[in-house]
Design an enzyme around this catalytic site. Structure first.
Site, mmCIF file in Angstrom:
data_model
loop_
_atom_site.group_PDB
_atom_site.id
_atom_site.type_symbol
_atom_site.label_atom_id
_atom_site.label_comp_id
_atom_site.label_asym_id
_atom_site.label_seq_id
_atom_site.Cartn_x
_atom_site.Cartn_y
_atom_site.Cartn_z
ATOM 1 C CG HIS A 37 3.173 -17.951 148.717
ATOM 2 N ND1 HIS A 37 3.322 -19.084 149.413
ATOM 3 C CD2 HIS A 37 2.039 -18.199 148.075
ATOM 4 C CE1 HIS A 37 2.190 -19.765 149.241
ATOM 5 N NE2 HIS A 37 1.481 -19.446 148.439
ATOM 6 N N GLY A 149 1.510 -16.395 140.192
ATOM 7 C CA GLY A 149 2.058 -17.488 139.906
ATOM 8 C C GLY A 149 2.040 -18.270 138.688
HETATM 9 P P1 AMP Z 1 -1.855 -19.971 147.071
HETATM 10 O O1 AMP Z 1 -1.724 -19.632 148.352
HETATM 11 O O2 AMP Z 1 -1.298 -21.569 147.060
HETATM 12 O O3 AMP Z 1 -3.228 -19.861 146.304
HETATM 13 O O4 AMP Z 1 -1.308 -19.298 145.760
HETATM 14 C C1 AMP Z 1 -0.948 -17.968 145.799
HETATM 15 C C2 AMP Z 1 -0.338 -17.383 144.733
HETATM 16 O O5 AMP Z 1 1.114 -18.025 144.894
HETATM 17 C C3 AMP Z 1 -0.810 -17.865 143.318
HETATM 18 O O6 AMP Z 1 -0.486 -16.616 142.507
HETATM 19 C C4 AMP Z 1 0.043 -18.987 143.128
HETATM 20 O O7 AMP Z 1 0.285 -19.099 141.583
HETATM 21 C C5 AMP Z 1 1.512 -18.477 143.435
HETATM 22 N N1 AMP Z 1 2.377 -19.543 143.814
HETATM 23 C C6 AMP Z 1 2.337 -20.717 144.390
HETATM 24 N N2 AMP Z 1 2.940 -21.538 144.719
HETATM 25 C C7 AMP Z 1 3.980 -20.915 143.633
HETATM 26 C C8 AMP Z 1 5.407 -21.294 143.287
HETATM 27 N N3 AMP Z 1 5.869 -22.334 143.739
HETATM 28 N N4 AMP Z 1 5.961 -20.601 142.336
HETATM 29 C C9 AMP Z 1 5.599 -19.044 142.299
HETATM 30 N N5 AMP Z 1 4.172 -18.880 142.496
HETATM 31 C C10 AMP Z 1 3.718 -19.559 143.476
#
Ligand code: AMP
Length: 283
Positions: A37, A149
């Site tokens: 994040h 991501g």
């Molecule tokens: P989430 O809180 O898991 O819904 O993710 C929020 C944002 O962080 C989304 O755009 C995800 O794709 C991104 N994200 C989650 N895990 C990763 C990672 N390991 N590397 C890069 N971006 C990530």
């Protein structure tokens, strides 16, 4: 870092920045933040003057038997870290603020050509929930740039489609997947894994590399996919899908030198993990 809990507070602050000619970057999240994040926050900072992050565990993107109630919520630690990472504004809406007419009465957004395949096939309604909440957030924040991501490859493809089709004036950027030292894609859900499951979890990424290498070298896709699935199943995964698609998620055509993506989703116990790898066949 400032915090806004209502759309009115959010708009007041962003309006002030816009009035001063600032470019706004936006990173939507569900919280329980990790290094992946924060890499998105840094990328947003590169193309914007002010960075807004949101934390909202969105009920409309969880199925009835999914982990909405137990999804890890760590708002205090997240806020402290966002502040240190140079985030300018944290938006922390309640469910009522996000869905003022009730979740059940919400206006829905969907991209039916992309939401029924891959993760959408086993998580009905999931991407409809994602599109619904992201379109609301876009309308609330009105950013110039939004960063997502590439780990959630299908989500990014769907959101790009939505932004293009609805002419949102937003530059949607993908950010590379942040990984643990052993290759496992970082995820808030990794903490559900037992030590034994955690030890085999990197096999998803290793299998995608193996699969992409073989397909890139010209081996048949169907047979290689079967072998990849078997590798994961033998290690104790309950495989949801392993797939090779064109980079735009259309079906891959055997023998065509197009950019492709290998994707997998598999469960270890109750924990569903996803990963992907973009590659070009050497044909
Ligand atoms: P989430 O809180 O898991 O819904 O993710 C929020 C944002 O962080 C989304 O755009 C995800 O794709 C991104 N994200 C989650 N895990 C990763 C990672 N390991 N590397 C890069 N971006 C990530």
């Amino acid at each position: 870092m400032k915090t806004a809990r209502t759309v009115a507070e959010l708009r007041a602050q962003i309006g002030e920045w816009r009035g001063a000619g600032k470019r706004i970057g936006f990173v939507p999240t569900m919280g329980n933040l990790h290094a992946g994040h924060f890499s998105l926050i840094r990328q947003a900072r590169e193309s914007a003057d002010k960075v807004v992050a949101s934390i909202f565990v969105n009920p409309s993107q969880f199925g009835p038997n999914e982990d909405f109630d137990r999804y890890p919520r760590t708002p205090d630690a997240d806020a402290e870290r966002l502040d240190r990472e140079g985030c300018d504004l944290l938006f922390l809406p309640s469910v009522d603020e996000m869905y003022p007419l009730g979740v059940g009465s919400r206006v829905r957004m969907d991209v039916p050509s992309l939401t029924g395949i891959l993760c959408g096939a086993s998580r009905p309604g999931h991407f409809d929930g994602v599109c619904t909440v992201v379109s609301r957030l876009f309308n609330q924040v009105q950013p110039d740039v939004a960063v997502f991501g590439q780990k959630d490859y299908q989500q990014l493809a769907i959101l790009r489609h939505m932004v293009r089709d609805l002419a949102f004036p937003i530059d949607v950027q993908g950010a590379p997947t942040s990984r643990e030292a052993d290759g496992l894609a970082m995820s808030s859900r990794n903490q559900y894994l037992t030590p034994e499951q955690r030890a085999v979890a990197p096999l998803i990424q290793q299998t995608l590399h193996w699969l992409a290498g073989r397909v890139a070298a010209g081996e048949g896709i169907v047979a290689t996919l079967q072998a990849a699935r078997a590798r994961l199943a033998d290690a104790g995964f309950e495989v949801d899908y392993v797939a090779v698609r064109r980079a735009d998620l259309a079906p891959a055509t055997e023998g065509v030198p197009e950019e492709r993506v290998a994707l997998a989703a598999a469960k270890l116990g109750n924990t569903r993990l996803i990963d992907n790898l973009v590659f070009v066949p050497a044909l």
